[in-house]
Enzyme design. Structure first.
Site, PDB file in Angstrom:
ATOM      1  N   TYR A 156      27.923  32.830  12.956  1.00 23.01           N
ATOM      2  CA  TYR A 156      28.324  31.413  12.951  1.00 23.01           C
ATOM      3  C   TYR A 156      28.373  30.874  11.515  1.00 23.01           C
ATOM      4  CZ  TYR A 156      29.091  26.905  15.211  1.00 23.01           C
ATOM      5  OH  TYR A 156      29.645  25.725  15.652  1.00 23.01           O
ATOM      6  N   LYS A 163      27.861  22.121  10.932  1.00 17.79           N
ATOM      7  CA  LYS A 163      27.338  21.404  12.104  1.00 17.79           C
ATOM      8  C   LYS A 163      26.024  20.689  11.769  1.00 17.79           C
ATOM      9  CE  LYS A 163      30.510  22.478  15.240  1.00 17.79           C
ATOM     10  NZ  LYS A 163      31.594  21.506  15.523  1.00 17.79           N
TER      11      LYS A 163
END
Ligand code: NAD
Length: 264
Positions: A156, A163
């Site tokens: 990720y 995020k």
């Protein structure tokens, strides 16, 4: 309960096709009476988004690439002209170079770091600022995040960093706009098979692992996210702001694999 969104109008940013999380949210809002406007990124996606918008009785569909601030301004100018005010906004936009959604975070390039941050994090602040100017009677703003913001998820990488910034933005924006009766929240969804989701290396394995190891032995659908979004965008959540709501079958609360996994 019916008609929760009756009389409310808002903007959905981030529908790419019928598998998009933003589309699950749009359907939940439409079912409860909301009037929707949509943006799409580029002509190819426009061809998919226009018929979807039509199916929920919307003819308000505009191109918008958040890397091009003029196109963002054009959307909010059009909203002002058409509706004068809005009640909600959904930001479901994320992007990072696929070649860096694999391997080590340490190898992220400066260019892709900046681009990922602008598209996946700062674009929410830019949209929120413009949306707030149109929320004269208060409103609700929602963005989409993932648990890779606070915990390491394989591959990720820079999206997790973006995020984390996005979730912090939610809290700061909630504080900025709270006095105007505007709420700002995020949904942290479990893995969903979408265009963006499939861009992450080994997405299939991540999906199965989270399904097999969450308390509910499941992940989530775009309809599940739609239900939680309906709560956050309607008056049901009147005093809820600055929060990250998980919709992940409880995966975020566990610290160990399930006994079934350990026994394998
Ligand atoms: P999706 O591919 O359907 O949606 C991503 C959207 O981002 C697309 O509509 C795309 O056009 C848009 N986008 C990308 N770059 C853009 C740009 N420069 N300008 C305007 N739009 C741009 O995938 P999705 O999974 O529905 O993603 C929606 C949001 O949900 C993203 O923020 C994503 O990170 C988040 N999310 C996804 C998952 C998952 O597993 N799929 C899990 C948690 C959170």
């Amino acid at each position: 309960m019916n008609g929760l969104m009756e009389g409310k109008r808002g903007l959905i940013m981030g529908v790419a096709n019928a598998s998009s999380i933003a589309w699950g949210i749009s359907q939940a809002l439409h079912d409860q009476g909301a009037e929707l406007a949509f943006t799409y990124q580029g002509d190819a996606l426009g061809k998919r988004v226009k018929p979807l918008a039509e199916s929920v009785n919307s003819d308000f569909v505009m191109p918008c690439d958040v890397e091009d601030l003029d196109s963002v301004d054009a959307v909010f100018a059009a909203l002002k002209e058409r509706w004068g005010k809005i009640d909600f906004i959904v930001h479901a936009i994320g992007f990072s170079d696929k070649s860096e959604l694999r391997g080590r975070y340490a190898d992220t390039s400066r260019d892709n770091f900046s681009r990922t941050m602008v598209i996946s994090c700062f674009s929410f602040t830019e949209a929120a600022k413009r949306a707030a100017d149109l929320m004269s009677d208060g409103g609700s703003m929602l963005t989409l995040t993932y648990a890779g913001s606070t915990r390491v998820m394989p591959n990720y990488n820079v999206m997790g960093v973006a995020k984390a910034g996005l979730e912090a933005s939610v809290r700061y924006l909630a504080n900025d706009f709270g006095p105007s009766g505007i709420r700002v929240n995020a949904i942290s969804a479990g893995p969903v098979r979408t265009l963006a989701g499939n861009g992450i290396a080994d997405a299939r394995q991540m999906y199965s692992y989270q399904r097999d190891n969450s308390p509910m032995r499941d992940v989530c659908t775009i309809e599940d996210v739609g239900g939680a979004a309906l709560y956050l965008l309607s008056d049901l959540s009147k005093k809820v702001t600055g929060q990250v709501q998980f919709v992940d079958s409880g995966y975020s609360c566990i610290s160990m694999p399930t006994v079934e996994t350990l026994a394998k």
